[in-house]
Design an enzyme around this catalytic site. Structure first.
Site, PDB file in Angstrom:
ATOM      1  N   CYS A   1       8.017  -1.257  -6.243  1.00 18.03           N
ATOM      2  CA  CYS A   1       7.859   0.187  -6.398  1.00 18.03           C
ATOM      3  C   CYS A   1       8.968   0.985  -5.724  1.00 18.03           C
ATOM      4  O   CYS A   1       9.261   2.118  -6.137  1.00 18.03           O
ATOM      5  CB  CYS A   1       6.518   0.633  -5.831  1.00 18.03           C
ATOM      6  SG  CYS A   1       5.204  -0.556  -6.101  1.00 18.03           S
TER       7      CYS A   1
ATOM      8  N   THR B   1      11.891  -4.348   1.585  1.00 12.23           N
ATOM      9  CA  THR B   1      10.883  -5.002   0.743  1.00 12.23           C
ATOM     10  C   THR B   1      11.514  -5.638  -0.492  1.00 12.23           C
ATOM     11  O   THR B   1      12.201  -4.964  -1.252  1.00 12.23           O
ATOM     12  CB  THR B   1       9.836  -3.953   0.313  1.00 12.23           C
ATOM     13  OG1 THR B   1       9.251  -3.406   1.487  1.00 12.23           O
ATOM     14  CG2 THR B   1       8.761  -4.552  -0.556  1.00 12.23           C
TER      15      THR B   1
ATOM     16  N   GLU C   1       9.897  -9.016   3.445  1.00 11.98           N
ATOM     17  CA  GLU C   1      10.779  -8.020   4.064  1.00 11.98           C
ATOM     18  C   GLU C   1      11.936  -8.745   4.744  1.00 11.98           C
ATOM     19  O   GLU C   1      11.741  -9.823   5.291  1.00 11.98           O
ATOM     20  CB  GLU C   1      10.058  -7.170   5.111  1.00 11.98           C
ATOM     21  CG  GLU C   1       9.522  -5.855   4.580  1.00 11.98           C
ATOM     22  CD  GLU C   1       8.123  -5.968   4.014  1.00 11.98           C
ATOM     23  OE1 GLU C   1       7.376  -6.839   4.497  1.00 11.98           O
ATOM     24  OE2 GLU C   1       7.780  -5.229   3.079  1.00 11.98           O
TER      25      GLU C   1
ATOM     26  N   HIS D   1       6.983   7.806  -3.380  1.00 14.63           N
ATOM     27  CA  HIS D   1       6.562   6.537  -2.790  1.00 14.63           C
ATOM     28  C   HIS D   1       5.215   6.632  -2.081  1.00 14.63           C
ATOM     29  O   HIS D   1       4.462   5.662  -2.046  1.00 14.63           O
ATOM     30  CB  HIS D   1       7.658   6.042  -1.834  1.00 14.63           C
ATOM     31  CG  HIS D   1       7.618   4.557  -1.627  1.00 14.63           C
ATOM     32  ND1 HIS D   1       7.364   3.667  -2.642  1.00 14.63           N
ATOM     33  CD2 HIS D   1       7.770   3.797  -0.502  1.00 14.63           C
ATOM     34  CE1 HIS D   1       7.367   2.433  -2.166  1.00 14.63           C
ATOM     35  NE2 HIS D   1       7.605   2.487  -0.862  1.00 14.63           N
TER      36      HIS D   1
ATOM     37  N   CYS E   1      -1.212   1.158  -4.465  1.00 14.29           N
ATOM     38  CA  CYS E   1      -1.189  -0.321  -4.522  1.00 14.29           C
ATOM     39  C   CYS E   1      -2.246  -0.880  -3.590  1.00 14.29           C
ATOM     40  O   CYS E   1      -2.878  -1.891  -3.878  1.00 14.29           O
ATOM     41  CB  CYS E   1       0.193  -0.854  -4.148  1.00 14.29           C
ATOM     42  SG  CYS E   1       0.647  -0.551  -2.419  1.00 14.29           S
TER      43      CYS E   1
ATOM     44  N   CYS F   1       1.822  -7.184  -1.346  1.00 10.50           N
ATOM     45  CA  CYS F   1       2.860  -6.270  -1.830  1.00 10.50           C
ATOM     46  C   CYS F   1       3.709  -6.973  -2.879  1.00 10.50           C
ATOM     47  O   CYS F   1       4.285  -8.018  -2.606  1.00 10.50           O
ATOM     48  CB  CYS F   1       3.735  -5.832  -0.646  1.00 10.50           C
ATOM     49  SG  CYS F   1       5.261  -5.019  -1.133  1.00 10.50           S
TER      50      CYS F   1
ATOM     51  N   TYR G   1       1.479   4.140  -2.860  1.00  8.06           N
ATOM     52  CA  TYR G   1       0.638   3.328  -1.982  1.00  8.06           C
ATOM     53  C   TYR G   1      -0.796   3.176  -2.483  1.00  8.06           C
ATOM     54  O   TYR G   1      -1.630   2.585  -1.803  1.00  8.06           O
ATOM     55  CB  TYR G   1       0.716   3.851  -0.539  1.00  8.06           C
ATOM     56  CG  TYR G   1       1.825   3.117   0.195  1.00  8.06           C
ATOM     57  CD1 TYR G   1       3.166   3.430  -0.051  1.00  8.06           C
ATOM     58  CD2 TYR G   1       1.547   2.076   1.053  1.00  8.06           C
ATOM     59  CE1 TYR G   1       4.174   2.721   0.564  1.00  8.06           C
ATOM     60  CE2 TYR G   1       2.562   1.367   1.673  1.00  8.06           C
ATOM     61  CZ  TYR G   1       3.862   1.690   1.433  1.00  8.06           C
ATOM     62  OH  TYR G   1       4.871   0.971   2.033  1.00  8.06           O
TER      63      TYR G   1
ATOM     64  N   GLU H   1       2.230  -2.492   6.731  1.00 11.75           N
ATOM     65  CA  GLU H   1       2.986  -1.748   5.730  1.00 11.75           C
ATOM     66  C   GLU H   1       2.246  -0.459   5.354  1.00 11.75           C
ATOM     67  O   GLU H   1       2.863   0.569   5.098  1.00 11.75           O
ATOM     68  CB  GLU H   1       3.194  -2.626   4.494  1.00 11.75           C
ATOM     69  CG  GLU H   1       4.278  -2.122   3.567  1.00 11.75           C
ATOM     70  CD  GLU H   1       4.558  -3.103   2.439  1.00 11.75           C
ATOM     71  OE1 GLU H   1       3.639  -3.828   2.031  1.00 11.75           O
ATOM     72  OE2 GLU H   1       5.698  -3.120   1.966  1.00 11.75           O
TER      73      GLU H   1
HETATM   74 FE1  SF4 Z   1       4.702  -2.925  -1.927  1.00 13.90          FE
HETATM   75 FE2  SF4 Z   1       2.863  -1.031  -2.311  1.00 13.90          FE
HETATM   76 FE3  SF4 Z   1       5.355  -0.388  -1.545  1.00 13.90          FE
HETATM   77 FE4  SF4 Z   1       4.814  -1.251  -4.019  1.00 13.90          FE
HETATM   78  S1  SF4 Z   1       4.131   0.678  -3.049  1.00 13.90           S
HETATM   79  S2  SF4 Z   1       6.536  -1.875  -2.765  1.00 13.90           S
HETATM   80  S3  SF4 Z   1       3.277  -2.814  -3.602  1.00 13.90           S
HETATM   81  S4  SF4 Z   1       3.826  -1.554  -0.380  1.00 13.90           S
HETATM   82 FE    FE Z   2       6.595  -0.476   1.178  1.00 18.20          FE
END
Ligand code: SF4
Ligand code: FE
Length: 483
Positions: free
Chosen positions: A103, A190, A256, A291, A297, A99, A295, A445
């Protein structure tokens, strides 16, 4: 302060600050120098690095300053902007395997752009102006903003004002002419220690008795009254041990922390909601809409894990076996499902009243729901391909320099021409991502970030038009007449 332009100026900007951080009972003087914290700083720094190496992907033009800014600070002005956020997120997942923490802020202020506008419309307030001024300041210096939403919540069956301990949701404890003082705690924040500012927001629908909890405001992370208690990750102390193999990911980790606010002041011009409780649910819903498709990500992180699984299959000499190939196909199918639903959500976005763009909410929830499951299945297959060694491998010290080093190199060898050292390294990476430090980012997460699985199912049920679907069926079966 000068504008941050790259990784090094970012690292300079967060050095020598006066943050109160506890980790395992110790007050941390300089987080950048702490071996457990540093990999998370490096992951955040990659967001600046990418803006330099691939500016078209990770930077954008600020409509307020006219200058180039990091894409994580940009307000989405089109579906293409939303899609580019996803492309950037996948890329950063591939580069870090964890992570990269940035974001939450991006999604929070994209939500606030429209919500502040709509509060003003109803209440004649000036939150949108405050918000744009704040954002302009962030753009000017190209800073990192964290979004602080999740309260510690106490008894989950009760609203904030019904709680026995009034502080389990962040609340206003004092109002003055110049601003408000807040008290409470935000859980699993985060990247908070790697940020410059954070924006506190309510975490759920509020009632008229919860007005003191309806507070949104921006606070510098080193403001008076804030304490951070660093969250532990499985195997995190491996970063403090000699030798580098056992950490698995040599460079990066997530971050975190629990953030405790003890009478922290927010001046009036940094307040974006103050008592308008009926807008709390709108804010939460818009934030989670952005959000939950961020994800994607995890599809980037998944690319790394799939690569690791394919590599260990090769090192073990089984890459040509048909069931191994099929398992890799399955991993990719699951991984692309995450990405596909995320980008579909972005590409079906629409304009808000304030003029920025928001992605499709149904598809965002479908995306996040996949993330809660497919990552675990990908992790299971990765461990399947890795074999039992992923959970039983001797330490890097024994492997490298211990008395039994030569024996271990002999007996941990896989295929000819592949040295056992590389085999150990890739197995440690799979361990890191499915059992170790970065399993927090890749698995836990994925399950709980941006709302736990049930929260998405509630939204999916709300957004789907079941009556319309029944209608389709009834027409074709002849129950009702076709027009
Ligand atoms: Fe982390 Fe993914 Fe959340 Fe971005 S979207 S803060 S990389 S968990
Ligand atoms: Fe997150």
């Amino acid at each position: 302060m000068n504008k941050i332009t790259d990784k090094n100026s970012y690292l300079d900007s967060i050095k020598n600050r006066n943050l109160k951080i506890y980790l395992m009972g110790e007050l941390i003087k300089e987080p950048l120098d702490h071996p457990i914290i540093r990999p998370s700083v490096e992951a955040m720094a990659e967001t600046y690095e990418l803006a330099v190496s691939e500016p078209e992907l990770a930077s954008a033009k600020s409509p307020y300053t006219g200058e180039s800014i990091n894409r994580f600070l940009h307000i989405a002005e089109s579906n293409e902007d939303l899609f580019l956020q996803n492309k950037m997120q996948r890329k950063l997942g591939q580069l870090t395997g964890t992570c990269f923490q940035r974001c939450v802020g991006m999604d929070a202020f994209n939500a606030l752009h429209s919500v502040t506008f709509e509060i003003d419309e109803k209440h004649n307030t000036e939150y949108h102006k405050n918000f744009i001024n704040f954002l302009t300041e962030m753009h000017k210096y190209n800073l990192v903003i964290g979004g602080a939403m999740t309260d510690v919540k106490g008894d989950r069956s009760k609203l904030p004002h019904e709680q026995e301990d009034e502080d389990v949701y962040l609340r206003i404890v004092k109002r003055t002419q110049d601003g408000v003082y807040v008290k409470g705690a935000k859980a699993h924040q985060t990247g908070c220690i790697n940020s410059h500012w954070m924006v506190v927001m309510p975490t759920l629908r509020l009632s008229d008795k919860d007005k003191d909890y309806a507070i949104v405001g921006a606070i510098p992370v080193d403001a008076e009254g804030i304490t951070y208690i660093y969250g532990r990750q499985s195997c995190d102390t491996r970063s403090m041990e000699p030798g580098e193999y056992d950490v698995g990911n040599k460079y990066f980790a997530g971050q975190e922390a629990m953030v405790i606010f003890d009478n922290v002041f927010i001046p009036n011009n940094y307040i974006f909601m103050n008592g308008e409780y009926e807008f709390a649910s709108m804010l939460v819903e818009r934030f989670t809409t952005y959000h939950r498709r961020s994800y994607v990500c995890k599809s980037g992180v998944g690319d790394v894990l799939i690569g690791a699984a394919a590599t260990i299959a090769e090192y073990n000499g089984v890459e040509e076996a048909s069931h191994i190939k099929d398992k890799l196909v399955e991993m990719n199918k699951l991984n692309e499902t995450i990405y596909a639903t995320g980008i579909a959500s972005s590409l079906q976005g629409s304009s808000t009243k304030s003029g920025n763009f928001i992605n499709d909410d149904l598809l965002a929830n479908v995306c996040k729901q996949h993330v809660t499951k497919e990552t675990y299945e990908i992790g299971r297959i990765a461990q399947d391909l890795a074999g039992g060694l992923v959970g039983s491998m001797p330490s890097g010290i024994d492997f490298n320099e211990g008395t039994m080093s030569e024996d271990l190199k002999k007996y941990l060898k896989g295929k000819k021409d592949i040295n056992s050292e590389d085999r150990v390294k890739i197995l440690r990476l799979i361990e890191n991502m499915t059992l170790g430090r970065n399993a927090v980012a890749y698995l836990t997460e994925s399950l709980h970030g941006a709302g736990s699985p049930q929260a998405q199912r509630v939204q999916i049920r709300r957004k789907v038009n079941i009556e319309e679907k029944k209608d389709f069926a009834k027409k074709l079966s002849g129950i009702i007449e076709r027009e």
